[in-house]
Design a protein around this motif. Structure first.
Motif, PDB file in Angstrom:
ATOM      1  N   ALA A   1       0.835  -1.206   0.000  1.00 39.11           N
ATOM      2  CA  ALA A   1       0.000   0.000   0.000  1.00 39.11           C
ATOM      3  C   ALA A   1       0.868   1.254   0.000  1.00 39.11           C
ATOM      4  CB  ALA A   1      -0.922  -0.003   1.218  1.00 39.11           C
ATOM      5  N   TYR A   2       1.920   1.233   0.799  1.00 35.17           N
ATOM      6  CA  TYR A   2       2.857   2.359   0.854  1.00 35.17           C
ATOM      7  C   TYR A   2       3.540   2.563  -0.496  1.00 35.17           C
ATOM      8  CZ  TYR A   2       7.389   4.587   1.694  1.00 35.17           C
ATOM      9  OH  TYR A   2       8.501   5.380   1.606  1.00 35.17           O
ATOM     10  N   GLN A   3       3.991   1.478  -1.082  1.00 38.51           N
ATOM     11  CA  GLN A   3       4.689   1.530  -2.367  1.00 38.51           C
ATOM     12  C   GLN A   3       3.789   2.105  -3.461  1.00 38.51           C
ATOM     13  OE1 GLN A   3       5.722  -2.317  -4.221  1.00 38.51           O
ATOM     14  NE2 GLN A   3       7.859  -1.616  -4.212  1.00 38.51           N
ATOM     15  N   LEU A   4       2.545   1.674  -3.497  1.00 41.77           N
ATOM     16  CA  LEU A   4       1.602   2.141  -4.520  1.00 41.77           C
ATOM     17  C   LEU A   4       1.231   3.612  -4.312  1.00 41.77           C
ATOM     18  CD1 LEU A   4      -0.610  -1.052  -4.629  1.00 41.77           C
ATOM     19  CD2 LEU A   4       0.718  -0.140  -6.552  1.00 41.77           C
ATOM     20  N   ALA A   5       1.174   4.043  -3.061  1.00 44.13           N
ATOM     21  CA  ALA A   5       0.909   5.458  -2.789  1.00 44.13           C
ATOM     22  C   ALA A   5       2.058   6.316  -3.300  1.00 44.13           C
ATOM     23  CB  ALA A   5       0.698   5.680  -1.295  1.00 44.13           C
ATOM     24  N   ARG A   6       3.272   5.838  -3.093  1.00 45.51           N
ATOM     25  CA  ARG A   6       4.452   6.557  -3.587  1.00 45.51           C
ATOM     26  C   ARG A   6       4.442   6.651  -5.110  1.00 45.51           C
ATOM     27  NH1 ARG A   6       8.450   9.102  -0.613  1.00 45.51           N
ATOM     28  NH2 ARG A   6      10.058   8.118  -1.884  1.00 45.51           N
ATOM     29  N   GLN A   7       3.881   5.621  -5.749  1.00 45.61           N
ATOM     30  CA  GLN A   7       3.801   5.597  -7.213  1.00 45.61           C
ATOM     31  C   GLN A   7       2.554   6.304  -7.736  1.00 45.61           C
ATOM     32  OE1 GLN A   7       3.931   1.386  -7.995  1.00 45.61           O
ATOM     33  NE2 GLN A   7       6.102   1.191  -7.440  1.00 45.61           N
ATOM     34  N   LYS A   8       1.751   6.847  -6.808  1.00 44.34           N
ATOM     35  CA  LYS A   8       0.508   7.554  -7.131  1.00 44.34           C
ATOM     36  C   LYS A   8      -0.513   6.665  -7.843  1.00 44.34           C
ATOM     37  CE  LYS A   8       2.769  12.080  -7.273  1.00 44.34           C
ATOM     38  NZ  LYS A   8       2.424  12.348  -5.853  1.00 44.34           N
ATOM     39  N   LYS A   9      -0.466   5.387  -7.546  1.00 46.42           N
ATOM     40  CA  LYS A   9      -1.473   4.447  -8.050  1.00 46.42           C
ATOM     41  C   LYS A   9      -2.516   4.277  -6.939  1.00 46.42           C
ATOM     42  CE  LYS A   9       1.850   1.993 -10.982  1.00 46.42           C
ATOM     43  NZ  LYS A   9       2.516   0.689 -11.280  1.00 46.42           N
ATOM     44  N   PHE A  10      -3.382   5.271  -6.828  1.00 50.23           N
ATOM     45  CA  PHE A  10      -4.216   5.376  -5.638  1.00 50.23           C
ATOM     46  C   PHE A  10      -5.344   4.348  -5.577  1.00 50.23           C
ATOM     47  CE2 PHE A  10      -2.378   9.716  -5.975  1.00 50.23           C
ATOM     48  CZ  PHE A  10      -1.621   9.651  -4.806  1.00 50.23           C
ATOM     49  N   LYS A  11      -5.819   3.892  -6.717  1.00 47.69           N
ATOM     50  CA  LYS A  11      -6.853   2.856  -6.697  1.00 47.69           C
ATOM     51  C   LYS A  11      -6.294   1.567  -6.104  1.00 47.69           C
ATOM     52  CE  LYS A  11      -9.997   0.149  -9.579  1.00 47.69           C
ATOM     53  NZ  LYS A  11     -10.484  -0.135 -10.959  1.00 47.69           N
ATOM     54  N   GLU A  12      -5.123   1.152  -6.601  1.00 51.60           N
ATOM     55  CA  GLU A  12      -4.483  -0.052  -6.075  1.00 51.60           C
ATOM     56  C   GLU A  12      -4.037   0.151  -4.628  1.00 51.60           C
ATOM     57  OE1 GLU A  12      -3.759   1.439  -8.877  1.00 51.60           O
ATOM     58  OE2 GLU A  12      -3.851   0.003 -10.541  1.00 51.60           O
ATOM     59  N   HIS A  13      -3.587   1.370  -4.328  1.00 51.36           N
ATOM     60  CA  HIS A  13      -3.198   1.698  -2.952  1.00 51.36           C
ATOM     61  C   HIS A  13      -4.366   1.478  -1.995  1.00 51.36           C
ATOM     62  CE1 HIS A  13      -2.058   4.053   0.579  1.00 51.36           C
ATOM     63  NE2 HIS A  13      -3.145   4.785   0.397  1.00 51.36           N
ATOM     64  N   LYS A  14      -5.531   1.955  -2.385  1.00 51.26           N
ATOM     65  CA  LYS A  14      -6.721   1.806  -1.551  1.00 51.26           C
ATOM     66  C   LYS A  14      -7.050   0.336  -1.314  1.00 51.26           C
ATOM     67  CE  LYS A  14     -11.662   2.918  -1.504  1.00 51.26           C
ATOM     68  NZ  LYS A  14     -12.777   3.531  -2.280  1.00 51.26           N
ATOM     69  N   GLN A  15      -6.940  -0.482  -2.355  1.00 51.13           N
ATOM     70  CA  GLN A  15      -7.241  -1.906  -2.225  1.00 51.13           C
ATOM     71  C   GLN A  15      -6.270  -2.599  -1.270  1.00 51.13           C
ATOM     72  OE1 GLN A  15      -7.138  -3.116  -6.336  1.00 51.13           O
ATOM     73  NE2 GLN A  15      -9.273  -2.526  -6.712  1.00 51.13           N
ATOM     74  N   TRP A  16      -5.004  -2.254  -1.370  1.00 55.43           N
ATOM     75  CA  TRP A  16      -4.015  -2.877  -0.488  1.00 55.43           C
ATOM     76  C   TRP A  16      -4.131  -2.367   0.943  1.00 55.43           C
ATOM     77  CZ3 TRP A  16      -1.242  -7.137  -0.985  1.00 55.43           C
ATOM     78  CH2 TRP A  16      -1.108  -7.680  -2.267  1.00 55.43           C
ATOM     79  N   MET A  17      -4.580  -1.125   1.096  1.00 52.88           N
ATOM     80  CA  MET A  17      -4.837  -0.625   2.447  1.00 52.88           C
ATOM     81  C   MET A  17      -5.979  -1.403   3.097  1.00 52.88           C
ATOM     82  SD  MET A  17      -2.936   1.762   3.840  1.00 52.88           S
ATOM     83  CE  MET A  17      -3.943   2.756   4.951  1.00 52.88           C
ATOM     84  N   TRP A  18      -6.990  -1.732   2.311  1.00 55.97           N
ATOM     85  CA  TRP A  18      -8.090  -2.529   2.843  1.00 55.97           C
ATOM     86  C   TRP A  18      -7.617  -3.931   3.210  1.00 55.97           C
ATOM     87  CZ3 TRP A  18     -12.562  -1.648   4.979  1.00 55.97           C
ATOM     88  CH2 TRP A  18     -13.222  -0.438   4.718  1.00 55.97           C
ATOM     89  N   ARG A  19      -6.730  -4.489   2.390  1.00 53.90           N
ATOM     90  CA  ARG A  19      -6.174  -5.806   2.732  1.00 53.90           C
ATOM     91  C   ARG A  19      -5.404  -5.723   4.052  1.00 53.90           C
ATOM     92  NH1 ARG A  19      -5.068  -5.925  -3.223  1.00 53.90           N
ATOM     93  NH2 ARG A  19      -6.378  -7.591  -4.094  1.00 53.90           N
ATOM     94  N   SER A  20      -4.584  -4.690   4.157  1.00 55.64           N
ATOM     95  CA  SER A  20      -3.820  -4.494   5.388  1.00 55.64           C
ATOM     96  C   SER A  20      -4.745  -4.338   6.588  1.00 55.64           C
ATOM     97  CB  SER A  20      -2.932  -3.251   5.250  1.00 55.64           C
ATOM     98  OG  SER A  20      -2.336  -2.922   6.489  1.00 55.64           O
ATOM     99  N   PHE A  21      -5.800  -3.551   6.422  1.00 57.47           N
ATOM    100  CA  PHE A  21      -6.711  -3.304   7.538  1.00 57.47           C
ATOM    101  C   PHE A  21      -7.494  -4.560   7.906  1.00 57.47           C
ATOM    102  CE2 PHE A  21     -10.345  -1.058   9.646  1.00 57.47           C
ATOM    103  CZ  PHE A  21      -9.598  -0.499  10.665  1.00 57.47           C
ATOM    104  N   ALA A  22      -7.728  -5.425   6.922  1.00 55.95           N
ATOM    105  CA  ALA A  22      -8.377  -6.711   7.216  1.00 55.95           C
ATOM    106  C   ALA A  22      -7.520  -7.520   8.179  1.00 55.95           C
ATOM    107  CB  ALA A  22      -8.605  -7.492   5.920  1.00 55.95           C
ATOM    108  N   PHE A  23      -6.205  -7.487   7.957  1.00 57.03           N
ATOM    109  CA  PHE A  23      -5.294  -8.180   8.874  1.00 57.03           C
ATOM    110  C   PHE A  23      -5.251  -7.464  10.228  1.00 57.03           C
ATOM    111  CE2 PHE A  23      -3.224  -9.428   4.715  1.00 57.03           C
ATOM    112  CZ  PHE A  23      -3.665 -10.740   4.763  1.00 57.03           C
ATOM    113  N   THR A  24      -5.295  -6.142  10.206  1.00 55.70           N
ATOM    114  CA  THR A  24      -5.315  -5.377  11.452  1.00 55.70           C
ATOM    115  C   THR A  24      -6.517  -5.756  12.305  1.00 55.70           C
ATOM    116  OG1 THR A  24      -4.183  -3.488  10.431  1.00 55.70           O
ATOM    117  CG2 THR A  24      -5.438  -3.048  12.434  1.00 55.70           C
ATOM    118  N   LEU A  25      -7.662  -5.896  11.656  1.00 57.09           N
ATOM    119  CA  LEU A  25      -8.898  -6.207  12.378  1.00 57.09           C
ATOM    120  C   LEU A  25      -8.911  -7.613  12.969  1.00 57.09           C
ATOM    121  CD1 LEU A  25     -11.651  -4.561  10.142  1.00 57.09           C
ATOM    122  CD2 LEU A  25     -10.852  -3.813  12.385  1.00 57.09           C
ATOM    123  N   SER A  26      -7.926  -8.423  12.616  1.00 60.32           N
ATOM    124  CA  SER A  26      -7.863  -9.770  13.199  1.00 60.32           C
ATOM    125  C   SER A  26      -7.741  -9.707  14.718  1.00 60.32           C
ATOM    126  CB  SER A  26      -6.692 -10.559  12.606  1.00 60.32           C
ATOM    127  OG  SER A  26      -5.448  -9.983  12.984  1.00 60.32           O
TER     128      SER A  26
END
Length: 212
Positions: free
Chosen positions: A140-165
């Motif tokens: 998510a961090y890498q994609l944000a740096r690359q300004k690929k914000f749609k993919e960034h958002k998706q990976w942030m949701w994946r990360s947050f899914a793990f956070t919510l565990s």
């Protein structure tokens, strides 16, 4: 029709926020059990072997506990993409979230995974969870740096899914113990996997359906 859909969306959003506030408070209450530092309280009572034989264990444990509650809050504020009148709140919370996971919460969680209750089966799950948490956040961090914000958002949701565990694991524990009253170590083996796999499957489904 549009008004009804909008009202439904608002209702579920409010419900989501209220649900998060409730479970965040529960997690915060658990965190408070470890303030001040005391190696003889709560979860640590069943980890005395690690506490006594591995001096570094407590450092990793407290790092994980204290940072994870901040990760939960900053992640939620970042993921809902609202600034609440505060300039760049979403962006700044995202930075806090990513920094804490990559440098502190995930590495300490991976370490603790090697000493998880429930035997090898549980340890494998928690280590996989830790690495998946770190990787999805880094992506998510890498994609944000690359300004690929749609993919960034998706990976942030994946990360947050793990956070919510951290929350869903405890929810499943309550349900399983209430319904089946299994052996405590059996519970750990079940919730070790059940705590995060349904989360990430749900997110993948929503991404596939273009809901995220």
């Amino acid at each position: 029709m549009l008004s009804a859909k909008r009202n439904t969306a608002i209702f579920f959003k409010v419900l989501l926020i209220l649900g998060f506030v409730y479970f965040f408070w529960l997690m915060f209450s658990i965190t408070l059990e470890y303030i001040p530092i005391n190696p003889n309280v709560s979860f640590l009572m069943i980890k005395q072997t690690e506490v006594e034989q591995r001096p570094e264990y407590l450092y990793f444990f407290y790092t994980h506990v204290y940072t994870s509650i901040l990760v939960l809050l900053s992640g939620f504020l970042a993921i809902i993409r609202k600034d609440f009148g505060l300039k760049n709140l979403h962006r700044n919370m995202g930075k806090v979230y990513i920094f804490l996971i990559l440098l502190l919460a995930a590495p300490s969680g991976i370490y603790m995974g090697f000493f998880a209750n429930g035997g090898l089966f549980s340890k494998i799950s928690f280590v996989i969870l830790g690495f998946s948490w770190w990787f999805s956040t880094f992506k998510a961090y890498q994609l944000a740096r690359q300004k690929k914000f749609k993919e960034h958002k998706q990976w942030m949701w994946r990360s947050f899914a793990f956070t919510l565990s951290a929350i869903t694991l405890r929810m499943w524990k309550v349900i399983i113990v209430y319904l089946f009253q299994p052996n405590p170590m059996d519970v750990y083996q079940i919730i070790a996997w059940l705590g995060w796999i349904p989360n990430i499957l749900l997110i993948e489904y929503l991404i596939t359906k273009k809901q995220i």
